[in-house]
Design a protein around this motif. Structure first.
Motif, short mmCIF file in Angstrom:
data_model
loop_
_atom_site.label_atom_id
_atom_site.label_comp_id
_atom_site.label_asym_id
_atom_site.label_seq_id
_atom_site.Cartn_x
_atom_site.Cartn_y
_atom_site.Cartn_z
N ASP A 167 116.78 92.17 46.82
CA ASP A 167 115.78 93.22 47.26
C ASP A 167 114.72 92.82 47.90
OD1 ASP A 167 117.30 95.21 47.08
OD2 ASP A 167 117.18 96.10 45.87
N MET A 168 113.85 92.56 49.62
CA MET A 168 113.41 92.22 49.93
C MET A 168 112.44 93.20 50.62
SD MET A 168 115.04 90.46 52.91
CE MET A 168 114.03 89.11 53.47
N GLN A 169 111.03 93.69 50.33
CA GLN A 169 110.26 93.93 50.95
C GLN A 169 109.37 93.44 52.31
OE1 GLN A 169 107.40 94.35 47.93
NE2 GLN A 169 108.18 96.12 47.13
N PHE A 170 108.87 94.46 52.89
CA PHE A 170 107.85 94.00 54.29
C PHE A 170 107.06 94.77 54.47
CE2 PHE A 170 112.68 94.78 55.51
CZ PHE A 170 112.14 95.68 56.46
N VAL A 171 106.56 94.61 56.03
CA VAL A 171 105.65 95.57 56.63
C VAL A 171 106.08 95.68 57.90
CG1 VAL A 171 103.07 95.97 57.61
CG2 VAL A 171 103.31 94.96 55.39
N TYR A 172 106.34 96.87 58.45
CA TYR A 172 107.09 96.63 59.40
C TYR A 172 107.34 98.29 60.75
CZ TYR A 172 111.35 97.40 62.24
OH TYR A 172 112.39 97.36 63.51
N PRO B 185 119.36 93.94 51.90
CA PRO B 185 120.73 93.45 53.51
C PRO B 185 121.45 93.52 53.38
CG PRO B 185 118.27 92.18 52.58
CD PRO B 185 118.65 92.96 51.32
N HIS B 186 122.38 94.07 53.73
CA HIS B 186 123.45 94.30 54.76
C HIS B 186 123.76 92.84 55.88
CE1 HIS B 186 124.36 98.58 53.42
NE2 HIS B 186 123.86 97.67 52.52
N LYS B 187 123.04 93.05 56.32
CA LYS B 187 123.56 91.77 57.90
C LYS B 187 122.66 91.72 58.78
CE LYS B 187 126.13 94.71 61.15
NZ LYS B 187 127.52 94.74 61.42
N TYR C 129 110.94 88.55 48.64
CA TYR C 129 111.79 89.21 47.46
C TYR C 129 111.30 89.69 46.67
CZ TYR C 129 114.81 85.94 49.99
OH TYR C 129 115.86 85.38 50.76
N VAL C 130 111.93 90.89 45.92
CA VAL C 130 111.71 91.84 45.01
C VAL C 130 112.05 91.01 44.31
CG1 VAL C 130 112.08 93.87 44.07
CG2 VAL C 130 111.69 94.33 46.58
#
Length: 80
Positions: free
Chosen positions: A18-23, A37-39, A78-79
């Protein structure tokens, strides 16, 4: 459609974590996201124009699969 640039985003080759980010979304709203993420693909979508790198991922906060413009992500990690 535009061709993808030769340089892909630096975190393109994730390892399934899993990933974390500010969007920042298309309305300019900023939030922190945690995703699986899937693709990753290069395209133009209804919400992301012109063509660009898109991450198709499960959004944990929204409990839905969403597309994220990678150019609008920052502080990606990354988490653990």
């Amino acid at each position: 459609m535009n061709r993808p640039p030769n340089t892909a985003p630096t975190f393109l080759n994730h390892d399934g974590r899993d990933m974390q980010f500010v969007y920042t979304n298309h309305r300019g709203e900023v939030s922190e996201r945690t995703v699986t993420p899937h693709k990753i693909y290069f395209a133009e979508t209804k919400w992301h124009s012109p063509a660009q790198w898109i991450m198709h991922a499960h959004d944990h906060q929204k409990e839905q699969v969403r597309d994220f413009a990678m150019a609008q992500m920052r502080d990606v990690r990354y988490v653990v």
